[in-house]
Scaffold this motif. Sequence first.
Motif, short mmCIF file in Angstrom:
data_model
loop_
_atom_site.label_atom_id
_atom_site.label_comp_id
_atom_site.label_asym_id
_atom_site.label_seq_id
_atom_site.Cartn_x
_atom_site.Cartn_y
_atom_site.Cartn_z
N PRO A 176 -17.46 -2.79 8.57
CA PRO A 176 -16.73 -3.03 9.87
C PRO A 176 -16.10 -4.54 9.87
CG PRO A 176 -19.21 -2.76 10.05
CD PRO A 176 -18.77 -2.86 8.77
N SER A 177 -16.03 -5.31 9.09
CA SER A 177 -15.29 -6.48 9.08
C SER A 177 -13.79 -6.28 8.59
CB SER A 177 -15.94 -7.35 8.01
OG SER A 177 -15.25 -8.69 8.19
N LEU A 178 -13.86 -5.31 7.45
CA LEU A 178 -12.67 -4.84 7.01
C LEU A 178 -12.02 -3.87 7.86
CD1 LEU A 178 -13.65 -4.47 3.24
CD2 LEU A 178 -12.06 -6.33 4.16
N GLN A 179 -12.77 -3.08 8.58
CA GLN A 179 -12.09 -2.43 9.77
C GLN A 179 -11.37 -3.20 10.85
OE1 GLN A 179 -15.25 -0.09 11.15
NE2 GLN A 179 -15.16 1.52 9.60
N GLY A 191 -0.07 0.61 13.64
CA GLY A 191 0.70 1.41 12.54
C GLY A 191 0.94 0.55 11.16
N TYR A 192 0.78 -0.83 11.60
CA TYR A 192 0.94 -1.41 10.29
C TYR A 192 0.20 -1.23 9.11
CZ TYR A 192 2.12 -6.13 7.86
OH TYR A 192 2.55 -7.11 6.94
N TYR A 193 -0.97 -1.01 9.33
CA TYR A 193 -1.82 -0.70 8.20
C TYR A 193 -2.15 0.84 7.92
CZ TYR A 193 -2.92 -5.61 7.09
OH TYR A 193 -2.98 -7.04 6.69
N ASP A 194 -1.35 1.69 8.10
CA ASP A 194 -1.63 3.18 8.25
C ASP A 194 -1.62 3.58 6.84
OD1 ASP A 194 1.07 3.10 7.80
OD2 ASP A 194 1.72 4.33 9.65
N HIS A 195 -1.33 3.00 6.05
CA HIS A 195 -1.36 3.50 4.45
C HIS A 195 -2.49 2.88 3.93
CE1 HIS A 195 2.92 4.64 5.16
NE2 HIS A 195 2.87 5.20 4.05
N VAL A 196 -3.34 1.99 4.73
CA VAL A 196 -4.50 1.47 3.92
C VAL A 196 -5.71 2.37 4.15
CG1 VAL A 196 -6.34 -0.06 4.10
CG2 VAL A 196 -3.87 -0.76 4.60
N ASP A 228 -3.47 -2.25 -8.88
CA ASP A 228 -3.53 -1.35 -7.82
C ASP A 228 -4.14 -1.86 -6.58
OD1 ASP A 228 -4.48 1.23 -6.54
OD2 ASP A 228 -2.77 1.72 -7.91
N PRO A 229 -3.48 -1.84 -5.40
CA PRO A 229 -4.21 -2.23 -4.12
C PRO A 229 -5.54 -1.59 -3.97
CG PRO A 229 -1.89 -1.55 -3.78
CD PRO A 229 -2.35 -0.95 -5.31
N SER A 230 -5.81 -0.35 -4.63
CA SER A 230 -7.19 0.11 -4.52
C SER A 230 -8.41 -0.71 -5.13
CB SER A 230 -7.30 1.36 -5.01
OG SER A 230 -7.14 1.50 -6.47
N VAL A 231 -7.85 -1.56 -5.92
CA VAL A 231 -8.98 -2.48 -6.64
C VAL A 231 -8.53 -3.90 -6.59
CG1 VAL A 231 -9.56 -0.79 -8.65
CG2 VAL A 231 -7.60 -2.30 -8.74
N TRP A 232 -7.21 -4.23 -5.95
CA TRP A 232 -6.86 -5.48 -5.61
C TRP A 232 -6.39 -5.49 -4.46
CZ3 TRP A 232 -4.46 -9.97 -4.56
CH2 TRP A 232 -4.84 -10.92 -5.02
N PRO A 233 -7.02 -5.48 -3.38
CA PRO A 233 -6.51 -5.44 -1.97
C PRO A 233 -5.95 -6.68 -1.32
CG PRO A 233 -9.02 -5.71 -1.89
CD PRO A 233 -8.63 -5.75 -3.00
N TYR A 259 0.91 -1.34 0.09
CA TYR A 259 0.00 0.06 0.01
C TYR A 259 0.86 1.26 0.24
CZ TYR A 259 -4.09 -2.80 0.89
OH TYR A 259 -5.27 -3.65 0.75
N ILE A 260 2.28 1.24 0.11
CA ILE A 260 3.08 2.31 0.19
C ILE A 260 3.45 2.40 -1.34
CG2 ILE A 260 4.90 3.41 1.32
CD1 ILE A 260 4.94 1.20 3.56
#
Length: 333
Positions: free
Chosen positions: A221-224, A210-215, A101-106, A85-86
Motif C-alpha cells: 500500500p505504501s508503494l501504491q 498517468g505519470y507512472y502508468d508504466h510502473v 533493470d527497473p524491475s529489480v532497481w526501482p 520504466y518505458i
Amino acid sequence: MSSSFNRRRFLAGATSVAAAAVGGGVLGAGVAHAAPSSYTPAWTSVDQHPPAPEWFQDAKFGIYFHWGVFSVPAYGNEWYPRRMYISGDACNQHHIATYGDPSVWPYHNFINGAKDLAGNFVQFAPKLKSAGGNFDPDAWAQLFVDAGARFAGPVAEHHDGFSMWNSQVNEWNSVAKGPKLNLLQLFTTAIRAKGLKLLVAMHHAYNFNGYYDHVPAQSDPSLQKLYGQLGRTQENQLWYDKLKEVIDLAQPDILWEDFDLSKVDETQRLNFLSYYYNQANSWGREVVATYKDGFNGHGEVFDYERGGPADITAPYWLTDDSISSSSWCYTNG
C-alpha cells in the motif's frame, strides 16, 4: 553521498531554475476589487477572489526550481522517474546500464538509498552546510535576490510523489526518508528572510493520472501511494490533503500548480481554493493561485508554459520557462 556530489546538486539548484514572469492586463484590469471575508467551496464564491493583487502585478519576475529525487540520476529530465520504466527510452537504457533493470532497481531506491552497478551508494540526501555538507538554502535565496527576483520558491512535490516537507499524509517525504530534512520549511525560511514573496509549486495532479502508468502494479500500500495506484477516491483526497499541509506549513503567497487539475474531482478543487483563500484572509495576506487547466480564470491566474498571449488580456497572467530547452532540472552535460 560524496561532497562532490553534494556540490553538483547545489550548483544544479543554483543554475537549473525556472523563470516566471508576470504579464499585464488591460488598463484597469489589475485594479484589485474587495475580497470577500470568507469563501465557500463553490465557483460562485471562489470566483469573487481577486486573482492578481497589486504586489503580484508589480513583481514581474520570480524564480522556482525543480530539485528533488530525480536530481540524483541527473539524466534526461525531471521525467526520469516515468521514463526509466518505458522500454527503449533513453532513460530506461541509461538506468539499466547504470543501476540495473527497473524491475529489480526501482525508482524508490533513489529515495531509500542503494548501490549502483559500479558499487557507488546513491540517494537523494543533501546535507546542510551547517552540518558539514554543501547544501545552503540561504545562499540559494541570496542568488534569487541578486538575480532580481521578487518571488521565489521550490517545487514542493513533482509528479514523482515525493513530498519535500514533513507530511503526515505521505510517508514518502523528505523528513521521514532521504535527506531527513524539512526542505520546504528550510526554503520558506530562507526566502522570506530575504524579503521575497514565497512561491510553492505543486505538480502532483499528474502523479495518479498517468505519470507512472508504466510502473507494474504494486502490492505494498505504501508503494501504491508513491506510484499513484491507490484508486480515484483515495488519490483525490490525498491530492487535497497534501495541498492543505503545504498551505498550513508554508503560507505561500503564490501556490503554483501544474496540469491535470481538470482530472481532479471538482469538489476537491473547490475545497482547495476555498481553504487557501480563507487561510490567506486569516493571515491578512493577498495570495495568487495559478493554473494550467481545471479552474475558470475568474479568481485565479493562468500560467502559460514557455509562452504567453499575443494580446493584452485580463486578468494578469504568468509565464514560466526554463534555462534548458529539454529539461526543467539539472542534467549532466
